[in-house]
Scaffold this motif. Structure first.
Motif, PDB file in Angstrom:
ATOM      1  N   LYS A 195       6.184  -1.337  -4.437  1.00 38.53           N
ATOM      2  CA  LYS A 195       5.516  -2.160  -3.886  1.00 38.53           C
ATOM      3  C   LYS A 195       4.327  -1.495  -3.886  1.00 38.53           C
ATOM      4  CE  LYS A 195       5.796  -5.790  -1.464  1.00 38.53           C
ATOM      5  NZ  LYS A 195       6.280  -7.573  -1.290  1.00 38.53           N
TER       6      LYS A 195
ATOM      7  N   GLU B 239       1.191 -12.191  -6.943  1.00 34.72           N
ATOM      8  CA  GLU B 239       1.673 -12.258  -5.292  1.00 34.72           C
ATOM      9  C   GLU B 239       0.604 -13.405  -5.203  1.00 34.72           C
ATOM     10  OE1 GLU B 239       2.159  -8.237  -4.009  1.00 34.72           O
ATOM     11  OE2 GLU B 239      -0.331  -9.125  -3.742  1.00 34.72           O
TER      12      GLU B 239
ATOM     13  N   GLN C  32      -1.935  -9.673  -8.557  1.00 36.05           N
ATOM     14  CA  GLN C  32      -0.495  -9.187  -9.224  1.00 36.05           C
ATOM     15  C   GLN C  32       0.212 -10.115  -9.160  1.00 36.05           C
ATOM     16  OE1 GLN C  32      -1.411  -5.901  -6.446  1.00 36.05           O
ATOM     17  NE2 GLN C  32      -3.346  -6.238  -6.410  1.00 36.05           N
TER      18      GLN C  32
ATOM     19  N   ASN D 187      16.600  -4.358   0.672  1.00 39.21           N
ATOM     20  CA  ASN D 187      16.455  -3.399  -0.671  1.00 39.21           C
ATOM     21  C   ASN D 187      17.962  -2.021  -0.817  1.00 39.21           C
ATOM     22  OD1 ASN D 187      15.192  -5.252  -1.627  1.00 39.21           O
ATOM     23  ND2 ASN D 187      13.070  -4.348  -0.703  1.00 39.21           N
TER      24      ASN D 187
ATOM     25  N   GLN E 261       7.951  -2.613 -12.580  1.00 40.79           N
ATOM     26  CA  GLN E 261       7.055  -2.144 -11.247  1.00 40.79           C
ATOM     27  C   GLN E 261       7.138  -0.542 -10.639  1.00 40.79           C
ATOM     28  OE1 GLN E 261       7.037  -4.383  -7.588  1.00 40.79           O
ATOM     29  NE2 GLN E 261       6.153  -6.270  -9.074  1.00 40.79           N
TER      30      GLN E 261
ATOM     31  N   TYR F  20       8.829   2.590   2.009  1.00 42.09           N
ATOM     32  CA  TYR F  20       8.761   1.563   0.577  1.00 42.09           C
ATOM     33  C   TYR F  20       8.508   2.216  -1.077  1.00 42.09           C
ATOM     34  CZ  TYR F  20       9.332  -2.756   0.161  1.00 42.09           C
ATOM     35  OH  TYR F  20       9.528  -4.339  -0.508  1.00 42.09           O
TER      36      TYR F  20
ATOM     37  N   LEU G 159      12.735  -3.631  -8.371  1.00 38.77           N
ATOM     38  CA  LEU G 159      11.472  -2.894  -8.897  1.00 38.77           C
ATOM     39  C   LEU G 159      11.529  -3.053 -10.319  1.00 38.77           C
ATOM     40  CD1 LEU G 159       9.652  -1.604  -5.551  1.00 38.77           C
ATOM     41  CD2 LEU G 159       9.533  -4.203  -6.504  1.00 38.77           C
TER      42      LEU G 159
ATOM     43  N   ARG H 215       0.975   0.516  -8.784  1.00 38.26           N
ATOM     44  CA  ARG H 215       2.016   0.498  -7.286  1.00 38.26           C
ATOM     45  C   ARG H 215       2.721   2.027  -7.484  1.00 38.26           C
ATOM     46  NH1 ARG H 215       3.196  -4.727  -5.557  1.00 38.26           N
ATOM     47  NH2 ARG H 215       1.961  -6.673  -7.274  1.00 38.26           N
TER      48      ARG H 215
END
Ligand code: AHG
Ligand code: MN
Ligand code: MN
Length: 345
Positions: A277, A63, A61, A212, A274, A263, A269, A316
């Protein structure tokens, strides 16, 4: 001296209530529990044995992986691949499902896991955890395909998490409520410390990453704005806020004293293509199962998480979970904002 009901005793007694149970599932759960104890030990000693910090690699992903992400994944794989209870496993840290090596017997279950959740907290000594979800493999399935793993959350037969905090705890559901166990290090066993965990339907505590805020959609902005207005606003009550940045720790707090965790999808995103998350298969679904079993709710804001038809292993989703009445309020705000008629008082 009586130390109380051990987790092993608890799951064997649960097994006895299921006619025809073979003990396979009980053994699998015991192996998962052993893996969590090993991860707890690694997390505990991380700073002493040089395993904190970045591994210098990225997962599928994109990360950055921490050393402990990789170690925890290895512990899960090494503890589970040989046991004969699994047909396959999948993890946040592995691109594709991992088949059981040919030299080991195959079992009837599939497991999906987030070996270390909240890994940005490792280096700062804040709670992290392990999340897992257990599914049945299709009958007579020797080598499960990716599609075999992509089952909706409603098909989970068990979900759980370990939280490595001031105490190491394991919280489990197999569809008959939620029970919490605390690791008694003096005997190396998890002891039933939180039987029948229930999330209060109402709460005055929310958890969201406020940085955010400018990217959120209107219904989430409205909900949080109303919370922040407190006594002077439409809710007429003051709210408290928490954000640990470890989903396990947030869910654990909510199971203990209620709350709502969000979230949500946001413009940032979306700009990265995406859909959220958090990951459906090894974060949202298992936590959704646990939260629902404790009387709470878990939604994307528009759909019940557990009913989503998965489209990918690392898919996600937006996640809104916790105290039922608050989650329902946020869902109603989404419905209203999307053009539904219902007004929320
Ligand atoms: P992971 O460490 O497994 O990648 O998961 C981290 C997740 C979740 O635990 C937490 O709620 C969220 O990411 C925190 O995100 P922000 O850093 O954006 O607050
Ligand atoms: Mn995670
Ligand atoms: Mn993780």
């Amino acid at each position: 001296m009586d130390h109380g009901t051990t987790l092993t005793q608890f799951i064997i007694e649960e097994q006895r209530r299921i006619p025809g149970a073979t003990g396979d599932f009980t053994s699998l759960l015991n192996d998962v529990v052993t893996a969590c104890k090993k991860i707890a030990c690694a997390v505990n000693r991380g700073g002493l044995i040089g395993i904190l910090g970045s591994a210098g690699s990225e997962n599928v992903q994109g990360e950055t992986q921490k050393k402990l992400d990789i170690i925890s994944n290895d512990v899960m794989v090494n503890s589970l691949e040989w046991t004969g209870h699994l047909a396959g496993m999948a993890s946040e840290e592995m691109d594709d499902p991992l088949p059981i090596p040919a030299m080991y017997p195959k079992g009837k279950y599939l497991i999906l896991f987030d070996p270390l959740d909240g890994s940005s907290n490792i280096d700062v000594n804040v709670s992290v955890g392990t999340i897992f979800s257990i599914l049945c493999a299709p009958e007579d399935c020797e080598n499960p395909t990716l599609e075999d793993f992509l089952q909706p959350g409603t098909r989970q037969i068990c979900a759980g998490y370990a939280v490595y905090g001031p105490a190491t705890m394991l919280v489990l559901t197999s569809g008959h409520g939620v029970n919490g166990f605390t690791l008694d290090r003096s005997i190396g066993e998890f002891i039933l410390s939180h039987p029948d965990m229930i999330i209060p339907a109402d709460t005055r505590e929310f958890a969201i990453n406020m940085s955010n805020q400018r990217h959120w959609e209107a219904p989430v902005k409205r909900y949080v704005d109303e919370c922040i207005q407190g006594q002077e606003g439409p809710r007429g009550e003051d709210f408290n806020m928490r954000w640990v940045a470890s989903m396990v720790a947030e869910v654990h707090r909510i199971l203990t004293r209620g709350g709502i965790f969000m979230y949500p999808i946001d413009e940032k995103l979306k700009a990265r293509d995406q859909a959220g998350k958090l990951r459906l298969m090894y974060e949202a679904n298992p936590m959704g199962f646990i939260v629902e079993q404790a009387g709470g709710a878990c939604s994307t804001g528009r759909e019940r998480i557990m009913e989503l038809e998965p489209s990918g292993l690392h898919q996600r989703v937006p996640v809104i979970l916790g105290s039922r009445n608050e989650v329902e309020r946020v869902v109603a705000y989404h419905r209203e904002s999307d053009g539904g008629k219902q007004q929320v008082a």
